[in-house]
Design a protein around this motif. Structure first.
Motif, mmCIF file in Angstrom:
data_model
loop_
_atom_site.group_PDB
_atom_site.id
_atom_site.type_symbol
_atom_site.label_atom_id
_atom_site.label_comp_id
_atom_site.label_asym_id
_atom_site.label_seq_id
_atom_site.Cartn_x
_atom_site.Cartn_y
_atom_site.Cartn_z
ATOM 1 N N MET A 1 93.746 40.560 41.107
ATOM 2 C CA MET A 1 92.370 40.060 41.131
ATOM 3 C C MET A 1 91.309 41.145 41.248
ATOM 4 N N GLU A 2 91.587 42.255 41.907
ATOM 5 C CA GLU A 2 90.587 43.316 42.037
ATOM 6 C C GLU A 2 90.677 44.362 40.936
ATOM 7 N N GLU A 3 91.683 44.276 40.097
ATOM 8 C CA GLU A 3 91.938 45.339 39.132
ATOM 9 C C GLU A 3 91.081 45.177 37.890
ATOM 10 N N ARG A 4 90.462 46.288 37.470
ATOM 11 C CA ARG A 4 89.680 46.304 36.236
ATOM 12 C C ARG A 4 90.497 46.833 35.065
ATOM 13 N N GLY A 5 91.558 47.591 35.351
ATOM 14 C CA GLY A 5 92.448 48.030 34.302
ATOM 15 C C GLY A 5 93.154 46.844 33.658
ATOM 16 N N HIS A 6 93.569 47.017 32.407
ATOM 17 C CA HIS A 6 94.084 45.895 31.619
ATOM 18 C C HIS A 6 95.319 45.250 32.237
ATOM 19 N N HIS A 7 96.213 46.031 32.836
ATOM 20 C CA HIS A 7 97.450 45.439 33.348
ATOM 21 C C HIS A 7 98.070 46.316 34.429
ATOM 22 N N CYS A 8 98.819 45.662 35.291
ATOM 23 C CA CYS A 8 99.660 46.376 36.259
ATOM 24 C C CYS A 8 101.125 45.963 36.115
ATOM 25 N N ILE A 9 101.378 44.849 35.438
ATOM 26 C CA ILE A 9 102.736 44.364 35.207
ATOM 27 C C ILE A 9 102.902 44.074 33.718
ATOM 28 N N ILE A 10 104.002 44.575 33.144
ATOM 29 C CA ILE A 10 104.401 44.231 31.782
ATOM 30 C C ILE A 10 105.759 43.544 31.881
ATOM 31 N N LEU A 11 105.853 42.342 31.339
ATOM 32 C CA LEU A 11 107.109 41.599 31.287
ATOM 33 C C LEU A 11 107.502 41.451 29.830
ATOM 34 N N ARG A 12 108.707 41.913 29.514
ATOM 35 C CA ARG A 12 109.169 41.881 28.125
ATOM 36 C C ARG A 12 110.506 41.140 28.048
ATOM 37 N N GLN A 13 110.586 40.173 27.145
ATOM 38 C CA GLN A 13 111.807 39.406 26.964
ATOM 39 C C GLN A 13 112.948 40.303 26.474
ATOM 40 N N SER A 14 114.135 40.130 27.084
ATOM 41 C CA SER A 14 115.293 40.928 26.702
ATOM 42 C C SER A 14 116.560 40.168 27.060
ATOM 43 N N ASP A 15 117.691 40.683 26.595
ATOM 44 C CA ASP A 15 118.970 40.074 26.938
ATOM 45 C C ASP A 15 119.411 40.409 28.356
ATOM 46 N N ALA A 16 118.861 41.474 28.935
ATOM 47 C CA ALA A 16 119.239 41.905 30.274
ATOM 48 C C ALA A 16 117.989 42.303 31.048
ATOM 49 N N ALA A 17 118.053 42.139 32.369
ATOM 50 C CA ALA A 17 116.918 42.456 33.234
ATOM 51 C C ALA A 17 117.029 43.894 33.740
ATOM 52 N N HIS A 18 116.020 44.705 33.445
ATOM 53 C CA HIS A 18 115.975 46.096 33.882
ATOM 54 C C HIS A 18 114.538 46.463 34.239
ATOM 55 N N VAL A 19 114.385 47.673 34.734
ATOM 56 C CA VAL A 19 113.071 48.302 34.820
ATOM 57 C C VAL A 19 112.977 49.287 33.664
ATOM 58 N N HIS A 20 111.927 49.169 32.875
ATOM 59 C CA HIS A 20 111.802 50.036 31.705
ATOM 60 C C HIS A 20 111.070 51.327 32.026
ATOM 61 N N ARG A 21 109.978 51.241 32.821
ATOM 62 C CA ARG A 21 109.206 52.462 33.055
ATOM 63 C C ARG A 21 108.208 52.235 34.184
ATOM 64 N N LEU A 22 107.923 53.302 34.965
ATOM 65 C CA LEU A 22 106.899 53.311 35.999
ATOM 66 C C LEU A 22 105.701 54.111 35.497
ATOM 67 N N GLY A 23 104.489 53.590 35.714
ATOM 68 C CA GLY A 23 103.286 54.232 35.187
ATOM 69 C C GLY A 23 102.347 54.729 36.272
ATOM 70 N N PHE A 24 101.687 55.869 35.981
ATOM 71 C CA PHE A 24 100.726 56.474 36.891
ATOM 72 C C PHE A 24 99.475 56.886 36.109
ATOM 73 N N LYS A 25 98.326 56.745 36.757
ATOM 74 C CA LYS A 25 97.049 57.101 36.141
ATOM 75 C C LYS A 25 96.637 58.504 36.571
ATOM 76 N N LEU A 26 96.217 59.329 35.602
ATOM 77 C CA LEU A 26 95.711 60.675 35.880
ATOM 78 C C LEU A 26 94.191 60.685 35.864
ATOM 79 N N PHE A 27 93.625 61.775 36.381
ATOM 80 C CA PHE A 27 92.173 61.872 36.519
ATOM 81 C C PHE A 27 91.474 61.972 35.174
ATOM 82 N N ASP A 28 92.052 62.721 34.221
ATOM 83 C CA ASP A 28 91.388 62.898 32.942
ATOM 84 C C ASP A 28 92.406 63.265 31.861
#
Length: 326
Positions: A55-82
């Motif tokens: 609710m407080e986030e202005r960035g487009h997303h914090c969670i991406i859910l993608r349909q697949s045959d198996a449940a995994h973690v695909h990637r962790l994301g971090f924001k840089l200054f510039d």
């Protein structure tokens, strides 16, 4: 052993954690959990893909859910200054002998994808599409009323090594648990944004993602979520809590999504902005470190985690064991 001194002028400037991409086996059921129950907002939806923000986030997303045959973690994301920081990050990871790839991500532009020495898939970016402010659109609030993504916690087979590596990137340790017999670090909490942690490492079979956490307004929001989950078919997805951690002082609840990805609902930690903030030391045998009050953590909390897609899992070198509920 003591944690390393903080690197106050790292080779590139990470602002904070940003997002995580999960694969799920039933996107419709995942939507019912993440959106209708937890209360995250849909920022983009298409066949096989769902992107969410809090609710407080202005960035487009914090969670991406993608349909697949198996449940995994695909990637962790971090924001840089510039954008310049992205180029510096690419040079630094190459100097560590780690792979780097440039991609264009929807709603994010230029993204650097790489990994840490244990294979955890990471990505860094500088700009994400900004969305209208919805923090005061109270008609949209539902579920636990999640305000923002707060941190990741990972199982690590080498916590001391992980702390040393992420310390080089400017993550500063706020609290840590030490095994007195070996003087090895059993767990550590590290931050960039001025809270207790953006990322944490817990001794165990790893690398695996232990949980992703969301900050909520008050402990009462957690009670409301428990009432909701227990009466809408999600009672068995409540794993641990509510309670209060000794570490971080957080009021907490741990729940599992339909695929077993663990989520912490979290509030009430403290600021760590000062560069001379001294890490708090905990002994592994101190029961108040994990639970200041509330039921002790169940065995599943120490053993269950989400695997990273295609990443080998190693046995932890440190065999020390904390208190486990019977």
């Amino acid at each position: 052993m003591p944690v390393p001194a903080p690197v106050l002028y790292p080779p590139f400037n990470i602002l904070r954690l940003s997002h995580v991409e999960y694969t799920v086996t039933d996107l419709v059921r995942s939507r019912a959990f993440w959106v209708d129950t937890l209360g995250l907002q849909v920022s983009h939806e298409e066949d096989g893909l769902l992107m969410l923000r809090a609710m407080e986030e202005r960035g487009h997303h914090c969670i991406i859910l993608r349909q697949s045959d198996a449940a995994h973690v695909h990637r962790l994301g971090f924001k840089l200054f510039d954008e310049q920081g992205l180029d510096k990050a690419a040079v630094w990871f190459k100097d560590q002998g780690l792979p780097t790839t440039w991609i264009e991500r929807p709603f994010m532009g230029r993204v650097l994808q790489t990994q840490d020495p244990w294979g955890v898939p990471l990505e860094f970016y500088a700009k994400m599409d900004r969305l209208p402010n919805i923090a005061q659109k109270y008609a949209l609030y539902r579920g636990v009323k999640p305000l923002r993504i707060d941190h990741f916690n990972l199982f690590s087979s080498d916590v001391d090594g992980a702390v040393a590596f992420y310390n080089q990137m400017g993550f500063r340790t706020t609290e840590y648990t030490e095994d007195a017999e070996t003087q090895k670090v059993w767990a550590a909490w590290m931050h960039r944004k001025g809270g207790v942690h953006d990322i944490a490492f817990t001794n165990g079979f790893g690398p695996r993602l232990h949980h992703t956490a969301f900050w909520v307004p008050t402990p009462l929001n957690i009670i409301d979520l428990l009432d909701l989950m227990s009466t809408t078919g999600w009672r068995d997805n409540i794993e641990r809590g509510p309670g209060r951690h000794g570490i971080s002082n957080a009021f907490f609840l741990y729940i599992l999504d339909p695929d077993g990805h663990r989520i912490e609902i979290y509030c009430s930690d403290y600021q760590t902005i000062d560069p001379d903030h001294e890490p708090i030391h905990w002994d592994l045998k101190d029961p108040s470190r994990q639970t200041l009050w509330g039921a002790p953590a169940p065995r599943s909390w120490f053993e269950h985690g989400s695997a990273f897609d295609g990443v080998d899992i190693a046995e932890p070198a440190l065999k020390a064991q904390p208190i486990i509920a019977p």
